[in-house]
Design a protein around this motif. Structure first.
Motif: not given
Length: 289
Positions: A92, A169-174, A176-177, A213-215
């Motif tokens: 992450y 992607r939503a799980e990964s971003v969450a 990471k946050a 998570w990477r855009p």
């Protein structure tokens, strides 16, 4: 003091342990089920080492189908006192690229299909788990990684997802946050069960990818992950060899009590314990039962 036996659980891509000499396969069963594979005992340097491939020979078991209780039980039965988990994972963080080894110190358990305790109705126990890894093992791993020039960091949180699909992607971003460092599919309930079995436990989370998570990038792709795994496997073999080379003959008492986790954990009065469950706990909890 007990004799030290170093256990190694090999994750994806690690189905053998390079350098394991005088190896023999142990024919040992468990009342909890079938382990992923028969454990293999041998020596690395002067250290007694027991190796168990988590997914079985040929990668037969998915993360959700592994019998984690059987794996930990058989390792306890053959005398493992200190256990290293080698696990592929996604990252992450930009500063944790593929090829980095993360010696994690925390877990976030997001699994839901797995048996996570040896105890239950008829023999209730609650073990402390605020600090889930043994600091002595982490320190030894860090010294071994430095000596072998294996890129590594000490500390970080490991999210254990159910799988077998990779993250959205939503799980990964969450996650990471939330501040997590890596994501994998196998260290839970493995770490919890090791604590219940009073085995000191530490994880080497070997980064293979950046998850999702990477855009403007794709998520985890198995082809590229397998390429990184090969290099990680070579580095893991060198790390374990160095760790075993300097491993003590006598088990070092754990400063956070991993090896005494059951001292005050059992709540069910002896007269009310289920004898069938107690019999299954002979290896895991025999010291206190």
């Amino acid at each position: 003091m007990a004799k030290a036996t170093l256990g190694i659980i090999g994750g994806s891509g690690l189905y053998d342990l390079p350098g394991l000499e005088d190896m023999r396969e142990l024919d040992i069963g468990s009342p909890w089920g079938m382990p992923s594979a028969p454990p293999r005992e041998g020596r690395v340097g002067n250290a007694r080492v027991v190796f168990l491939p988590r997914h079985g020979v040929g990668h037969r078991h998915s993360p959700s189908d592994i019998d984690y209780r059987a794996n930990i039980d058989v390792l306890k039965r053959v005398g493992v006192t200190d256990l290293i988990s080698l696990s592929a994972c996604g990252s992450y963080r930009e500063e944790l690229p593929p090829g980095m080894f993360v010696l994690v110190d925390q877990f976030i358990d997001r699994t839901f299909r797995r048996q996570s305790s040896f105890f239950g109705a008829g023999c209730v126990a609650h073990v402390p788990f605020s600090d889930p890894v043994a600091p002595n093992l982490v320190a030894r791993l860090a010294r071994a990684a430095a000596a072998e020039r294996v890129p590594h960091v000490v500390g970080g949180s490991y999210v254990c997802m159910e799988g077998p699909q990779f993250s959205t992607r939503a799980e990964s971003v969450a996650y990471k946050a939330m501040g997590a460092s890596v994501v994998g599919m196998t260290n839970m309930p493995e770490a919890k069960l090791a604590r219940e079995a009073e085995i000191c436990y530490a994880t080497v989370a070997m980064v293979t990818d950046y998850d999702a998570w990477r855009p403007h990038e794709g998520g985890a792709e198995i082809a590229s992950i397998l390429d990184v795994m090969r290099g990680n496997g070579d580095a893991a073999g060198r790390l374990v060899a160095r760790l075993a080379q300097d491993f003590p003959e006598e088990h070092e008492p754990c400063p956070i009590g991993s090896d005494r986790a059951l001292d005050f954990a059992l709540l069910t009065a002896p007269a009310h314990r289920d004898p069938t469950l107690v019999a299954k706990l002979d290896a895991v909890a025999g010291r206190v039962l």
